[in-house]
Scaffold this motif. Structure first.
Motif, PDB file in Angstrom:
ATOM      1  N   LYS A   1      44.637  38.681  49.620  1.00  0.00           N
ATOM      2  CA  LYS A   1      44.999  39.738  49.820  1.00  0.00           C
ATOM      3  C   LYS A   1      44.151  40.886  48.802  1.00  0.00           C
ATOM      4  O   LYS A   1      44.037  41.579  48.466  1.00  0.00           O
ATOM      5  N   MET A   2      45.230  40.012  47.062  1.00  0.00           N
ATOM      6  CA  MET A   2      44.404  40.539  46.055  1.00  0.00           C
ATOM      7  C   MET A   2      43.710  39.778  45.402  1.00  0.00           C
ATOM      8  O   MET A   2      44.547  38.370  45.126  1.00  0.00           O
ATOM      9  N   VAL A   3      42.602  40.275  44.673  1.00  0.00           N
ATOM     10  CA  VAL A   3      41.855  39.444  43.402  1.00  0.00           C
ATOM     11  C   VAL A   3      42.188  40.275  42.294  1.00  0.00           C
ATOM     12  O   VAL A   3      41.749  41.723  42.767  1.00  0.00           O
TER      13      VAL A   3
ATOM     14  N   GLN B   1      47.107  33.566  48.332  1.00  0.00           N
ATOM     15  CA  GLN B   1      47.315  35.405  48.492  1.00  0.00           C
ATOM     16  C   GLN B   1      47.217  35.910  47.479  1.00  0.00           C
ATOM     17  O   GLN B   1      46.462  36.823  47.894  1.00  0.00           O
ATOM     18  N   GLU B   2      46.926  35.321  46.774  1.00  0.00           N
ATOM     19  CA  GLU B   2      46.634  35.941  45.377  1.00  0.00           C
ATOM     20  C   GLU B   2      46.169  35.746  44.044  1.00  0.00           C
ATOM     21  O   GLU B   2      45.880  34.393  43.875  1.00  0.00           O
ATOM     22  N   LEU B   3      44.986  35.886  43.499  1.00  0.00           N
ATOM     23  CA  LEU B   3      43.595  35.275  42.474  1.00  0.00           C
ATOM     24  C   LEU B   3      44.000  36.212  41.575  1.00  0.00           C
ATOM     25  O   LEU B   3      43.751  37.183  41.697  1.00  0.00           O
ATOM     26  N   GLN B   4      43.997  35.452  40.419  1.00  0.00           N
ATOM     27  CA  GLN B   4      43.517  36.647  39.182  1.00  0.00           C
ATOM     28  C   GLN B   4      42.951  35.630  38.751  1.00  0.00           C
ATOM     29  O   GLN B   4      43.173  34.386  38.073  1.00  0.00           O
ATOM     30  N   ILE B   5      41.977  35.946  38.123  1.00  0.00           N
ATOM     31  CA  ILE B   5      40.702  35.356  37.012  1.00  0.00           C
ATOM     32  C   ILE B   5      39.925  36.246  35.980  1.00  0.00           C
ATOM     33  O   ILE B   5      39.692  37.732  36.000  1.00  0.00           O
ATOM     34  N   SER B   6      40.966  35.914  34.580  1.00  0.00           N
ATOM     35  CA  SER B   6      40.195  36.519  33.458  1.00  0.00           C
ATOM     36  C   SER B   6      39.105  35.540  32.431  1.00  0.00           C
ATOM     37  O   SER B   6      39.142  34.514  31.988  1.00  0.00           O
ATOM     38  N   GLY B   7      37.912  36.340  32.029  1.00  0.00           N
ATOM     39  CA  GLY B   7      36.669  35.522  31.923  1.00  0.00           C
ATOM     40  C   GLY B   7      37.197  35.196  29.924  1.00  0.00           C
ATOM     41  O   GLY B   7      38.528  36.441  29.685  1.00  0.00           O
ATOM     42  N   ALA B   8      36.216  34.643  29.320  1.00  0.00           N
ATOM     43  CA  ALA B   8      36.802  33.732  28.084  1.00  0.00           C
ATOM     44  C   ALA B   8      35.941  35.456  27.336  1.00  0.00           C
ATOM     45  O   ALA B   8      35.190  36.081  27.135  1.00  0.00           O
ATOM     46  N   TRP B   9      37.103  35.578  26.606  1.00  0.00           N
ATOM     47  CA  TRP B   9      37.061  36.814  25.120  1.00  0.00           C
ATOM     48  C   TRP B   9      35.770  36.203  23.853  1.00  0.00           C
ATOM     49  O   TRP B   9      35.160  37.259  24.310  1.00  0.00           O
TER      50      TRP B   9
END
Length: 427
Positions: free
Chosen positions: A358-360, A322-330
């Motif tokens: 529903k949320m990315v 339902q929810e996916l959060q991805i952060s790229g490498a600094w």
């Protein structure tokens, strides 16, 4: 009415039930709770019936002499426990003054005889305190929190049979000792481990539901963890672990997530996707995370095709996400290998669908091809998507931002309600 016209009112507070009085006293610092003894004869020993005790540096405030403060704290705790006249369900000690003291051994021995249920020992200094053997005699513990201790369990120690919640932060403990401790707690439901040592850890805990891990891990395995519903992992990286990676041939993904098929929420922080990419093979897997609803992945290098494969393997096998959060490498890494021309068609077939997504939220994006392709794949495969939030990396030029946005707008959207939010500045 008294002879001088003074009206004496009934003391309603003293007549309150003991449970309410204890609630009032537990809201106070122990030092102030003891001072209630001067209120009246009824209150003289009310504080001595508290079942939950919390000692900290505030018990001896008023001096800058650390040696004096230490002695005052030890004396305060000694007197308090000597006069205490009730069961002790919870005992907490959080201090910067004590580094080692024979009194700690005596206190723990006293608590073990009181069948203490909850124990918090937090020593805020740079030196580890060696845990006395009587700690392991507190066999009725349900919750244990240890901060900044060295834990060498005696050979006779078999575990805590009633322990459900274990928090070990900034601890020094041998790999075999931590595994013995965990497996010796058959009722364990939550584990929070922050270790300074390089560990090879296999967790066997049939009732474990919540897991938080942070530290240097050469190996991580989950076995007999069918009830696990939430994981948060933050990994460190040093030369020893890097060398181990180079020599490893087993699949870290299978070892760690292969036995956690009941997951509902997963958070992978620094170096997680890099760690999971070791030994990870292309192709489909039979493992499905049917209950997994929330995934958060940080520090993902989209220049490393193997890390991207970890991301895809996790989300493609989470049909109810339902929810996916991805952060790229600094820290931008060098590209490992270019994907094959049919990479996306082979790994992400056109019939792939995220029916409940529903949320990315994508943060610290560099605008490189694999990032853009993943975003497009999610837009094209999520029929109920509400928001797609994208935040470019700091210091991305205006020209690159514009090119990035143009690329995103070219993708079709499976959801007619999907809104793309392009965040201008990353905080």
């Amino acid at each position: 009415m008294g002879r001088r016209g003074i009206r004496f009112r009934k003391d309603h507070i003293s007549d309150l039930p003991q449970s309410i009085i204890e609630t009032i006293l537990t809201k106070m610092p122990l030092r102030d709770a003891v001072k209630t003894s001067i209120l009246s004869s009824k209150w003289r020993y009310k504080w001595a019936t508290l079942t939950r005790l919390k000692f900290d540096d505030k018990c001896v405030s008023g001096t800058r002499d650390r040696s004096l403060a230490k002695n005052n704290l030890v004396n305060f705790i000694n007197r308090f426990l000597f006069l205490h006249d009730s069961p002790i369900n919870g005992f907490a000690l959080s201090t910067t003054y004590l580094r080692s003291s024979p009194n700690i051994d005596q206190w723990l021995l006293f608590l073990s005889r009181k069948d203490v249920k909850e124990l918090v020992l937090e020593f805020k200094n740079k030196l580890f305190i060696r845990a006395p053997s009587c700690l392991y005699s507190c066999q009725k513990l349900v919750r244990l929190k240890i901060v900044n201790w060295e834990l060498p369990p005696p050979l006779s120690f078999k575990g805590f049979p009633f322990l459900k919640h274990l928090i070990l932060q900034q601890v020094s403990i041998a790999p075999d000792a931590i595994q013995t401790l965990i497996s010796g707690c058959p009722l364990l439901e939550s584990l929070n481990l922050l270790s300074n040592d390089v560990l090879e850890l296999t967790i066997r805990a049939p009732n474990l539901k919540d897991l938080i891990l942070e530290g240097n891990f050469k190996e991580l395995s989950l076995e007999n963890t069918a009830k696990l519903v939430a994981i948060c992992v933050n990994l460190y990286m040093n030369n020893i672990i890097v060398q181990h990676f180079d020599q490893s041939s087993s699949c870290n993904f299978d070892k760690f997530l292969g036995g956690a098929l009941s997951l509902e929420r997963f958070i992978g922080r620094y170096y997680f996707t890099l760690y999971m990419s070791i030994g990870n093979t292309f192709g489909k897997t039979q493992m499905k995370y049917q209950q997994l609803k929330v995934i958060e992945l940080y520090d993902v290098s989209f220049k490393n095709i193997k890390e991207v494969m970890v991301v895809l393997r996790l989300i493609l096998n989470s049909p109810n996400l339902q929810e996916l959060q991805i952060s790229g490498a600094w820290v931008s890494s060098t590209a490992t290998e270019a994907p094959a021309l049919d990479f996306w068609e082979k790994e992400c077939p056109s019939d792939s669908t995220f029916e409940r997504l529903k949320m990315v939220k994508m943060t610290h994006m560099h605008g490189i091809p694999l990032e853009i392709r993943l975003i497009g794949f999610l837009l094209e495969s999520s029929p109920v998507l509400k928001t797609m939030s994208i935040t470019p990396r700091v210091y991305m030029s205006t020209k690159d931002r514009s090119s990035f946005l143009i690329e995103l707008l070219r993708f079709k959207r499976a959801s007619t309600e999907a809104e793309i939010i392009f965040v201008k500045d990353e905080m």
